[in-house]
Design a protein around this motif. Sequence first.
Motif, PDB file in Angstrom:
ATOM      1  N   GLY A  39      75.742 -43.571  28.814  1.00 48.04           N
ATOM      2  CA  GLY A  39      75.598 -44.905  29.398  1.00 48.04           C
ATOM      3  C   GLY A  39      75.639 -45.984  28.332  1.00 48.04           C
ATOM      4  O   GLY A  39      76.318 -46.997  28.475  1.00 48.04           O
ATOM      5  N   THR A  40      74.927 -45.759  27.228  1.00 48.03           N
ATOM      6  CA  THR A  40      74.929 -46.701  26.114  1.00 48.03           C
ATOM      7  C   THR A  40      76.329 -46.841  25.535  1.00 48.03           C
ATOM      8  O   THR A  40      76.781 -47.941  25.227  1.00 48.03           O
ATOM      9  N   PHE A  42      79.221 -46.344  27.098  1.00 50.99           N
ATOM     10  CA  PHE A  42      80.102 -47.063  28.019  1.00 50.99           C
ATOM     11  C   PHE A  42      79.774 -48.550  28.061  1.00 50.99           C
ATOM     12  O   PHE A  42      80.680 -49.386  28.103  1.00 50.99           O
ATOM     13  N   VAL A  43      78.497 -48.902  28.023  1.00 51.30           N
ATOM     14  CA  VAL A  43      78.118 -50.319  28.000  1.00 51.30           C
ATOM     15  C   VAL A  43      78.621 -50.968  26.716  1.00 51.30           C
ATOM     16  O   VAL A  43      79.178 -52.064  26.724  1.00 51.30           O
ATOM     17  N   SER A  44      78.443 -50.280  25.591  1.00 58.52           N
ATOM     18  CA  SER A  44      78.908 -50.799  24.308  1.00 58.52           C
ATOM     19  C   SER A  44      80.426 -50.937  24.292  1.00 58.52           C
ATOM     20  O   SER A  44      80.965 -51.934  23.801  1.00 58.52           O
ATOM     21  N   ALA A  46      82.406 -51.381  26.895  1.00 60.99           N
ATOM     22  CA  ALA A  46      82.785 -52.482  27.786  1.00 60.99           C
ATOM     23  C   ALA A  46      82.542 -53.829  27.098  1.00 60.99           C
ATOM     24  O   ALA A  46      83.362 -54.741  27.185  1.00 60.99           O
ATOM     25  N   ARG A  47      81.419 -53.946  26.386  1.00 62.11           N
ATOM     26  CA  ARG A  47      81.104 -55.192  25.686  1.00 62.11           C
ATOM     27  C   ARG A  47      82.111 -55.449  24.565  1.00 62.11           C
ATOM     28  O   ARG A  47      82.584 -56.565  24.396  1.00 62.11           O
TER      29      ARG A  47
END
Length: 198
Positions: A39-40, A42-44, A46-47
């Motif tokens: 999750g971390t 994928f969030v990173s 995307a950012r």
Amino acid sequence: MPTEVVMRLSSGRPADDGFTIIEVMVALALISTVMAALGTYFVSSARTSRYQAQIQTATRLAQSGMEAARGFGGPTLLVGRAQCGACTDVSGFDSLGYLSDTVRWDAPVAAVTATVPLPDVAEITSVNGVSYYRYYFVGRCWQASGGGRCGVNNALPAAMVRLVVGVAWRSPDCRHAVCIRAATSLFSADPSDPVFAQ
């Protein structure tokens, strides 16, 4: 013989017993750790992708502003502008100091519309919900006939115009939450371009 087989089955652990509560908790902890890491990631990702898209948009806006200005030419870039004593600070847009070796030409001229907007007027463009602010900074400088660095010595023969097109936008990914990209170019200030010695 049949009694012996029954005893062996009842004394051993049957094959379809399942997991113990400890095994289930360990498995859940492992799965949670892996999912949190993914999750971390994928969030990173995307950012980072969003920030890279913003940089590309800002670079494209700076380049398109430069291309539009290139069509006017150096002398026309000075129309509607005058030499300024206390000019707008451009250190954020001009990190390499191109305008520091110029006579800044960013003051307004009364009743004359500037060819490219003055620094106190930003061109605002919205892309994907992000507002980009484009600014134009102009300076005059002079070069030797053989080329080289453009500076403030107006005794040199080749008068030039330095243009910096800066684009700013707000993003938490940049220092002080403001991101900046810029493009710069040097134009001849003479309508007939000087020919430099080979």
